[in-house]
Design a protein around this motif. Structure first.
Motif, PDB file in Angstrom:
ATOM      1  N   GLY A 152       0.887  -1.202   0.287  1.00 11.77           N
ATOM      2  CA  GLY A 152      -0.091   0.254  -0.090  1.00 11.77           C
ATOM      3  C   GLY A 152       0.476   1.353  -0.231  1.00 11.77           C
ATOM      4  N   ARG A 209     -12.302   3.042   2.426  1.00  9.63           N
ATOM      5  CA  ARG A 209     -11.794   2.143   3.403  1.00  9.63           C
ATOM      6  C   ARG A 209     -10.754   1.639   2.573  1.00  9.63           C
ATOM      7  N   PHE A 210     -10.545   1.221   1.368  1.00 12.74           N
ATOM      8  CA  PHE A 210      -9.269   0.155   0.512  1.00 12.74           C
ATOM      9  C   PHE A 210      -8.162   2.175  -0.059  1.00 12.74           C
ATOM     10  N   LYS A 266      -7.929   4.284   2.185  1.00 10.97           N
ATOM     11  CA  LYS A 266      -7.110   4.171   3.594  1.00 10.97           C
ATOM     12  C   LYS A 266      -5.621   2.965   3.708  1.00 10.97           C
ATOM     13  N   MET A 267      -6.440   1.837   3.791  1.00 12.09           N
ATOM     14  CA  MET A 267      -5.948   0.709   3.534  1.00 12.09           C
ATOM     15  C   MET A 267      -4.143   1.032   3.045  1.00 12.09           C
ATOM     16  N   ASP A 292       4.278  -4.215   4.744  1.00 10.67           N
ATOM     17  CA  ASP A 292       3.129  -5.436   4.607  1.00 10.67           C
ATOM     18  C   ASP A 292       3.012  -6.074   2.855  1.00 10.67           C
ATOM     19  N   LEU A 314     -11.349 -10.070   4.994  1.00  8.44           N
ATOM     20  CA  LEU A 314     -10.640  -9.182   5.073  1.00  8.44           C
ATOM     21  C   LEU A 314     -11.884  -7.805   3.611  1.00  8.44           C
ATOM     22  N   LEU A 332     -14.043  -5.057   4.721  1.00 10.84           N
ATOM     23  CA  LEU A 332     -13.485  -4.237   3.810  1.00 10.84           C
ATOM     24  C   LEU A 332     -14.936  -3.167   2.933  1.00 10.84           C
TER      25      LEU A 332
END
Ligand SMILES: NC(=O)c1ccc[n+]([C@@H]2O[C@H](COP(=O)([O-])OP(=O)(O)OC[C@H]3O[C@@H](n4cnc5c(N)ncnc54)[C@H](O)[C@@H]3O)[C@@H](O)[C@H]2O)c1
Length: 284
Positions: free
Chosen positions: A193, A222-223, A225-226, A255, A277, A281
């Motif tokens: 990421g 959300r993705f 932010k990931m 990651d 996960l 998400l």
């Protein structure tokens, strides 16, 4: 390649994200630049920043509007780069896009769109620039795959297809270049990421809205932010270090390193974790 001083690098997707930070870091190290993108405004901004960063070294920066999916335009840009700079040492096939869609229902035109940019763009860039890199005697092809070129995820089937393909293509290319012993090498880049514009610019199939209960934009956020794990500046430093060390692959960010380890450890048993996960998400 031991250092970038006085070399010439071509970068696709240079208007934003890692394309931009690679350009700025190379300019700081005295590398001349040929930059391209479909986004002319962002490209002009990168060119200005790079020229400023490279001022102490007298770095030359040229730009071209280029859609990497257009093979003929890619060949023309490679020739133009060689003409304008006298030689070319590096090609960063970095331009890329994202798409949220299910494998069963993805529109053929959307699938072709993402493959055209993420996979064929890398193929055309490699083929168009290789003769120039060989002629220079010292060269490097840097192809951007992804952590998603090492593991797959629901709704990312098209992106996974493009990035797994880049990995296979680049690993074969590297071995062919090793066999030829021609002074040119290749590295496959697998970022985890990275904080860039990619998730915000991603296309979303309508089926994503249904799967998220009408919350596709919340899922996108959300993705996004990931992806806030590694800065684009740090990613550029890690990629350039891998080129200096002639690494076959580079895992960018903690990651990417961790997930690569789990996939090797678990084999295909990483998939239930990925399903869990993805449910989180999508539904929040
Ligand atoms: N950001 C991440 O978390 C992440 C993770 C893994 C891999 N990657 C890959 O890294 C590469 C760089 O992406 P980024 O994260 O810097 O995203 P970004 O969106 O900030 O930059 C991508 C650039 O590619 C350009 N582009 C899009 N379509 C194009 C086309 N047809 N022709 C030419 N240029 C085009 C865009 O205009 C943009 O400037 C991509 O290949 C992406 O798939 C990113």
């Amino acid at each position: 390649m031991k250092n970038f001083q006085g070399k010439v690098a071509a970068i696709t997707g240079a208007a934003s994200g890692m394309g931009r930070t690679l350009a700025l870091e190379l300019a700081r190290r005295g590398c001349h630049l040929s930059l391209s993108d479909v986004n002319e405004k962002g490209l002009a901004e990168t060119a200005l920043l790079a020229a400023k960063a490279g001022l102490p070294h007298g770095v030359k920066v040229t730009t071209a509007k280029l859609n990497v999916a257009d093979r003929e335009a890619m060949v023309a840009w490679a020739d133009q780069t060689a003409r304008e700079h006298g030689q070319v040492n590096l090609i960063f096939n970095n331009a890329g896009v994202a798409l949220g869609a299910f494998v069963e229902t993805v529109k053929p035109e959307d699938f072709e769109w993402i493959m055209g940019i993420n996979f064929w763009g890398v193929v055309w860039g490699t083929q168009a620039f290789l003769p120039h890199l060989k002629r220079a005697g010292e060269g490097h092809v840097v192809n951007t795959s992804s952590l998603f070129g090492l593991l797959a995820s629901p709704t990312q089937g098209t992106y996974n297809s493009s990035k797994f393909a880049v990995r296979g293509f680049t690993e074969a290319l590297r071995q062919e270049l090793d066999m030829a012993n021609c002074g040119v090498s290749a590295t496959c880049v697998h970022p985890g990421g990275i904080r860039t514009n990619i998730a915000r610019a991603a296309k979303m199939d309508e089926s994503m809205n249904h799967a998220t209960g009408g919350q596709a934009e919340a899922a996108r956020s959300r993705f996004d932010k990931m992806l806030n794990v590694t800065t684009a500046e740090s990613a550029a430093l890690q990629i350039l270090r891998a080129v200096e060390r002639k690494q076959r692959r580079v895992l960018v960010g903690p990651d990417a390193k961790l997930m690569d380890f789990f996939v090797r450890l678990l084999g295909s048993w990483y998939q239930p974790g990925s399903v869990w996960l993805s449910r989180k998400l999508m539904k929040g």
